[in-house]
Design an enzyme around this catalytic site. Structure first.
Site, PDB file in Angstrom:
ATOM      1  N   LYS A 199      -7.577  -3.328   2.377  1.00 39.10           N
ATOM      2  CA  LYS A 199      -6.366  -2.678   2.883  1.00 39.10           C
ATOM      3  C   LYS A 199      -6.033  -3.261   4.247  1.00 39.10           C
ATOM      4  O   LYS A 199      -6.902  -3.494   5.074  1.00 39.10           O
ATOM      5  CB  LYS A 199      -6.557  -1.169   2.979  1.00 39.10           C
ATOM      6  CG  LYS A 199      -7.776  -0.742   3.783  1.00 39.10           C
ATOM      7  CD  LYS A 199      -7.978   0.758   3.779  1.00 39.10           C
ATOM      8  CE  LYS A 199      -9.242   1.140   4.532  1.00 39.10           C
ATOM      9  NZ  LYS A 199      -9.465   2.600   4.567  1.00 39.10           N
ATOM     10  N   LYS A 201       0.878  -1.181   0.000  1.00 38.58           N
ATOM     11  CA  LYS A 201       0.000   0.000   0.000  1.00 38.58           C
ATOM     12  C   LYS A 201       0.911   1.227   0.000  1.00 38.58           C
ATOM     13  O   LYS A 201       1.493   1.570   1.020  1.00 38.58           O
ATOM     14  CB  LYS A 201      -0.916   0.010   1.219  1.00 38.58           C
ATOM     15  CG  LYS A 201      -1.951   1.131   1.165  1.00 38.58           C
ATOM     16  CD  LYS A 201      -2.855   1.113   2.378  1.00 38.58           C
ATOM     17  CE  LYS A 201      -3.988   2.106   2.195  1.00 38.58           C
ATOM     18  NZ  LYS A 201      -3.531   3.486   1.950  1.00 38.58           N
ATOM     19  N   ARG A 252     -17.094   1.217  -3.079  1.00 37.78           N
ATOM     20  CA  ARG A 252     -16.357   0.422  -2.095  1.00 37.78           C
ATOM     21  C   ARG A 252     -16.751  -1.042  -2.194  1.00 37.78           C
ATOM     22  O   ARG A 252     -17.920  -1.367  -2.356  1.00 37.78           O
ATOM     23  CB  ARG A 252     -16.628   0.972  -0.690  1.00 37.78           C
ATOM     24  CG  ARG A 252     -15.603   0.543   0.343  1.00 37.78           C
ATOM     25  CD  ARG A 252     -15.782   1.362   1.606  1.00 37.78           C
ATOM     26  NE  ARG A 252     -15.570   2.772   1.329  1.00 37.78           N
ATOM     27  CZ  ARG A 252     -14.380   3.360   1.245  1.00 37.78           C
ATOM     28  NH1 ARG A 252     -13.289   2.627   1.396  1.00 37.78           N
ATOM     29  NH2 ARG A 252     -14.274   4.639   0.999  1.00 37.78           N
TER      30      ARG A 252
END
Length: 298
Positions: A201, A53, A195
């Protein structure tokens, strides 16, 4: 009849009005991107690709120009995107681990500085317009990178993890080395806006956004400076945010009406974040969650 409005409430009203205007101005240009949910644990990891990330500025190439996830134009030098195919691509404009503020500063300038952009990489992680699953979109990413042949355009490395212990070990290693965490993409998922649990994540902390509503005066060594920011979360919870502010930020705090990101560890029964720490100012203002998203984004 004359109604007196205090300067403080006038300032708050103007700040709210500006935020609404900015959201409306960006709404028509905002790209319909795929947004991640928090990793829930206990998944069949063989169904996912894993990548770092990147703590940078999410960039969307629409085939002609770069913009942020909010639709704000990114004024990159002409040479930076020279020769890029007319193929939509998503990536992170990344200055390196721990360099988010630097990347944000570079990409927010109206007049780009060549020297700054020479150290900014575009880490491509998806091809929104390519058909098929994430597995099938990976070759499109590789083709885009190969077509431009520029060292600052790179495909974000993707790998597989077979069990959660290894996944967590990788996350801890990247964080220890200055990274932010991991992203997981379901291999079979087609690209869609909004979403989704098909993109996840994984970070060692939680973070969220709040709007600056005022200031609490400092005491002791912070006498004459800001002791804490008085902030309001997107859920309408008010609390003081003082931990994490630098001396420079206490002398010149984020403006009333601006949005900041804070880190925390769970919530009290009242909804107030536990161990909240100031992280950074959101240069783009209002978070996506107030513009139609289900939850606060990465």
């Amino acid at each position: 009849m004359h109604i007196h409005i205090s300067p403080r409430w006038r300032q708050l009203w103007l700040a709210a009005l500006l935020c609404c205007w900015a959201a409306l101005a960006q709404a028509s240009n905002k790209p319909a991107l795929w947004l991640a949910q928090k990793y829930p644990g206990g998944l069949d990891l063989q169904q996912y690709w894993v990548s770092e990330k990147y703590d940078g500025v999410r960039g969307y190439w629409d085939g002609q120009a770069l913009s942020t996830r909010q639709g704000t134009a990114i004024n990159a030098p002409a040479w930076y995107t020279a020769g890029w195919p007319a193929t939509p691509m998503e990536g992170e404009l990344w200055a390196g681990r721990g360099q988010f503020a630097h990347a944000q500063s570079i990409t927010s300038k109206a007049v780009p500085a060549d020297a700054d952009w020479q150290g900014l990489r575009f880490m491509v992680f998806d091809a929104p317009a390519a058909p098929g699953s994430f597995n099938e979109r990976l070759p499109a990413i590789a083709q885009f990178v190969a077509a431009v042949q520029q060292p600052w355009v790179q495909a974000a490395p993707q790998w597989r993890e077979t069990d959660e212990a290894r996944l967590m070990a990788q996350m801890r290693r990247i964080v220890r080395e200055g990274g932010e965490g991991l992203m997981l993409h379901r291999a079979s998922a087609v690209y869609r806006s909004g979403r989704s649990g098909d993109v996840l994540k994984l970070k060692p902390h939680e973070d969220a956004e709040a709007q600056v509503m005022g200031y609490a005066p400092g005491r002791g060594k912070y006498e004459g400076m800001t002791g804490a920011l008085l902030v309001r979360t997107v859920e309408g919870i008010d609390f003081k945010l003082g931990s994490g502010l630098s001396d420079a930020q206490r002398r010149d705090p984020p403006a009333i009406g601006s949005w900041v990101t804070y880190r925390y560890r769970g919530l009290h029964d009242s909804g107030i974040p536990r161990f909240a720490t100031f992280w950074r100012v959101r240069e783009e203002g209002m978070p996506p969650s107030l513009a139609g998203d289900v939850a606060v984004t990465p």
